[in-house]
Write a protein that holds these residues in place. Structure first.
Motif, mmCIF file in Angstrom:
data_model
loop_
_atom_site.group_PDB
_atom_site.id
_atom_site.type_symbol
_atom_site.label_atom_id
_atom_site.label_comp_id
_atom_site.label_asym_id
_atom_site.label_seq_id
_atom_site.Cartn_x
_atom_site.Cartn_y
_atom_site.Cartn_z
ATOM 1 N N ASN A 1 22.067 17.982 -6.558
ATOM 2 C CA ASN A 1 22.011 17.666 -5.133
ATOM 3 C C ASN A 1 21.913 18.892 -4.222
ATOM 4 O OD1 ASN A 1 22.297 15.044 -6.038
ATOM 5 N ND2 ASN A 1 24.506 15.007 -5.706
ATOM 6 N N GLY A 2 20.855 19.677 -4.413
ATOM 7 C CA GLY A 2 20.611 20.820 -3.533
ATOM 8 C C GLY A 2 21.046 22.149 -4.095
ATOM 9 N N ASP A 3 21.590 22.189 -5.311
ATOM 10 C CA ASP A 3 21.980 23.448 -5.947
ATOM 11 C C ASP A 3 20.773 24.124 -6.592
ATOM 12 O OD1 ASP A 3 24.620 22.819 -5.306
ATOM 13 O OD2 ASP A 3 25.059 22.009 -7.296
ATOM 14 N N THR A 4 20.893 25.425 -6.831
ATOM 15 C CA THR A 4 19.839 26.216 -7.461
ATOM 16 C C THR A 4 20.440 27.081 -8.558
ATOM 17 O OG1 THR A 4 18.583 26.348 -5.391
ATOM 18 C CG2 THR A 4 18.037 27.956 -7.093
ATOM 19 N N GLN A 5 19.786 27.142 -9.712
ATOM 20 C CA GLN A 5 20.168 28.120 -10.737
ATOM 21 C C GLN A 5 19.029 29.123 -10.867
ATOM 22 O OE1 GLN A 5 21.063 25.601 -14.072
ATOM 23 N NE2 GLN A 5 18.945 25.414 -14.727
ATOM 24 N N TRP A 6 19.392 30.391 -10.777
ATOM 25 C CA TRP A 6 18.419 31.485 -10.744
ATOM 26 C C TRP A 6 18.679 32.348 -11.967
ATOM 27 C CZ3 TRP A 6 15.747 32.436 -5.816
ATOM 28 C CH2 TRP A 6 14.814 33.464 -5.899
ATOM 29 N N MET A 7 17.784 32.277 -12.928
ATOM 30 C CA MET A 7 17.973 33.004 -14.178
ATOM 31 C C MET A 7 16.951 34.134 -14.281
ATOM 32 S SD MET A 7 17.783 31.660 -18.118
ATOM 33 C CE MET A 7 16.001 31.798 -18.216
ATOM 34 N N THR A 8 17.455 35.358 -14.314
ATOM 35 C CA THR A 8 16.606 36.518 -14.554
ATOM 36 C C THR A 8 16.583 36.768 -16.054
ATOM 37 O OG1 THR A 8 17.283 37.466 -12.425
ATOM 38 C CG2 THR A 8 16.236 38.953 -14.017
ATOM 39 N N TYR B 1 15.548 24.410 -8.744
ATOM 40 C CA TYR B 1 16.110 23.840 -7.517
ATOM 41 C C TYR B 1 16.182 22.332 -7.708
ATOM 42 C CZ TYR B 1 16.204 22.409 -2.547
ATOM 43 O OH TYR B 1 16.515 21.834 -1.335
ATOM 44 N N LEU B 2 17.396 21.793 -7.695
ATOM 45 C CA LEU B 2 17.575 20.370 -7.971
ATOM 46 C C LEU B 2 17.876 19.622 -6.677
ATOM 47 C CD1 LEU B 2 17.366 18.786 -10.598
ATOM 48 C CD2 LEU B 2 19.845 18.679 -10.645
ATOM 49 N N ILE B 3 17.014 18.663 -6.359
ATOM 50 C CA ILE B 3 17.161 17.892 -5.120
ATOM 51 C C ILE B 3 17.987 16.638 -5.364
ATOM 52 C CG2 ILE B 3 15.885 16.696 -3.298
ATOM 53 C CD1 ILE B 3 13.516 18.629 -4.028
ATOM 54 N N ASP B 4 17.679 15.925 -6.439
ATOM 55 C CA ASP B 4 18.425 14.721 -6.814
ATOM 56 C C ASP B 4 18.730 14.774 -8.297
ATOM 57 O OD1 ASP B 4 18.403 13.043 -4.324
ATOM 58 O OD2 ASP B 4 16.238 13.224 -4.600
ATOM 59 N N GLY B 5 19.913 14.270 -8.679
ATOM 60 C CA GLY B 5 20.279 14.231 -10.086
ATOM 61 C C GLY B 5 21.178 15.384 -10.473
ATOM 62 N N PHE C 1 16.141 11.498 -10.713
ATOM 63 C CA PHE C 1 16.041 12.926 -11.039
ATOM 64 C C PHE C 1 14.832 13.506 -10.321
ATOM 65 C CE2 PHE C 1 14.561 16.543 -13.497
ATOM 66 C CZ PHE C 1 15.736 17.264 -13.670
ATOM 67 N N HIS C 2 15.049 14.631 -9.618
ATOM 68 C CA HIS C 2 13.966 15.255 -8.857
ATOM 69 C C HIS C 2 14.314 16.714 -8.591
ATOM 70 C CE1 HIS C 2 11.339 15.301 -4.955
ATOM 71 N NE2 HIS C 2 10.677 15.780 -5.999
ATOM 72 N N GLY C 3 13.395 17.615 -8.917
ATOM 73 C CA GLY C 3 13.640 19.026 -8.669
ATOM 74 C C GLY C 3 12.387 19.852 -8.826
ATOM 75 N N LEU C 4 12.565 21.146 -8.772
ATOM 76 C CA LEU C 4 11.482 22.119 -8.920
ATOM 77 C C LEU C 4 11.913 23.205 -9.886
ATOM 78 C CD1 LEU C 4 10.394 22.989 -5.259
ATOM 79 C CD2 LEU C 4 9.028 21.717 -6.910
ATOM 80 N N GLN C 5 10.950 23.733 -10.644
ATOM 81 C CA GLN C 5 11.185 24.990 -11.337
ATOM 82 C C GLN C 5 10.055 25.947 -11.010
ATOM 83 O OE1 GLN C 5 11.339 26.308 -15.818
ATOM 84 N NE2 GLN C 5 13.401 25.780 -15.136
#
Length: 317
Positions: free
Chosen positions: A110-117, A90-94, A139-143
């Motif tokens: 900027n708020g997009d998410t990539q979901w990889m199974t 989940y990418l918040i900035d960058g 740059f700021h996000g979560l994994q």
């Protein structure tokens, strides 16, 4: 931060727990240690020190940044394998670019998410685009890593590209909080992420002094990680701040409150709320593989070394 917002939250559907819902107590508050991942970008290990019985089905979560890169500094991860679980970025900035050996991939920002199974296994790479490397920037996000039950560990890999504009936006009764439902559901409102293991993932922004008491599925666990700001959790208002995770006990609702005063660089309380139905199966975890036994881990390693998890795509110039 945040990237996805609205001018007037009171135009959104409002959610709150019923008066009869049993409040979830706060069992613990932990502080994430810092570290580095991939080619050297800074992370906070959100779940470090938390007993897995309170995390299941979640495995780990890293807060990536928040960091302001100088030109030439942005970093990513090299090609590496995965098997047996899902990664949620989940990418918040960058801006981040993903590519995998199964043909999945794309650019998120900027708020997009990539979901990889990952399922039965693949190779993938995540890196900033060349333009960001040249210019530098925020740059700021979560994994987040989500476990798969044994019955799904060898399923075919899949990639979901979730745009920030697709998330389900909700608010509290007074409009003091903005809730972004990325996956799962909250009070009947569903997010766009398709999950194999039933979970809920929400990014909440609370204005100073705002409080939310949300309905929470009783069969789910409950976690709150503070991305920015200061506040309190639970009906007894246990203090929390940036880089801390609150672990909730059993019940039908959870409460989060923002302090009246926030720092100038973090004007609101930013929290990621997570809940999931525990899988309750043996877990064997080694590096990029999450299986049910040591023998399955060894098989994953053997398959990777033999090239059976895929090959790095050849760039054609």
């Amino acid at each position: 931060m945040p990237a996805v917002t609205v001018e007037n939250p009171l135009t959104l559907p409002r959610v709150s727990a019923s008066a009869g819902a049993v409040p979830r107590p706060v069992l613990a508050v932990t502080t994430a240690p810092g570290g580095f991942e991939g080619e050297g970008f800074p992370v906070r290990r959100a779940f470090a020190g938390i007993n897995y019985q309170y995390l299941d089905p979640f495995i780990m979560m890293d807060q990536m940044g928040e960091v302001e890169y100088a030109p030439g500094e942005p970093k990513g991860t090299p090609w590496h394998p995965h098997r047996g679980f899902e990664t949620v970025t989940y990418l918040i900035d960058g801006t981040f670019v993903h590519q995998d050996s199964n043909g999945g991939g794309g650019t998120i920002q900027n708020g997009d998410t990539q979901w990889m199974t990952a399922g039965s296994g693949l190779l993938h790479i995540e890196a900033p685009p060349e333009s960001l490397v040249v210019s530098g920037g925020l740059f700021h996000g979560l994994q987040l890593w989500v476990n798969l039950p044994a019955s799904d560990k060898m399923m075919d890999p899949r990639y979901q590209d979730i745009r920030g504009g697709q998330v389900q936006l909700l608010t509290s009764p007074d409009g003091g909080a903005l809730l972004r439902v990325i996956a799962g559901e909250l009070d009947g409102h569903e997010g766009p992420g398709i999950t194999h293991t039933p979970i809920t993932m929400i990014h909440a922004t609370l204005r100073p002094g705002a409080e939310i008491t949300l309905p929470w599925r009783e069969e789910f666990n409950g976690l709150a990680y503070v991305l920015a700001g200061r506040g309190a959790v639970g009906t007894d208002r246990r203090p929390v701040r940036k880089g801390q995770t609150a672990v909730f006990g059993a019940g039908g609702s959870l409460t989060v409150r923002a302090d009246e005063s926030q720092d100038s660089n973090s004007p609101d309380l930013e929290v990621v709320l997570l809940g999931g139905r525990p899988i309750r199966e043996p877990m064997a975890h080694y590096g990029p593989f999450v299986m049910n036994s040591r023998a399955e881990l060894q098989q994953a390693m053997d398959d990777f070394q033999a090239g059976r998890l895929g090959t790095v795509p050849v760039e054609r110039g």
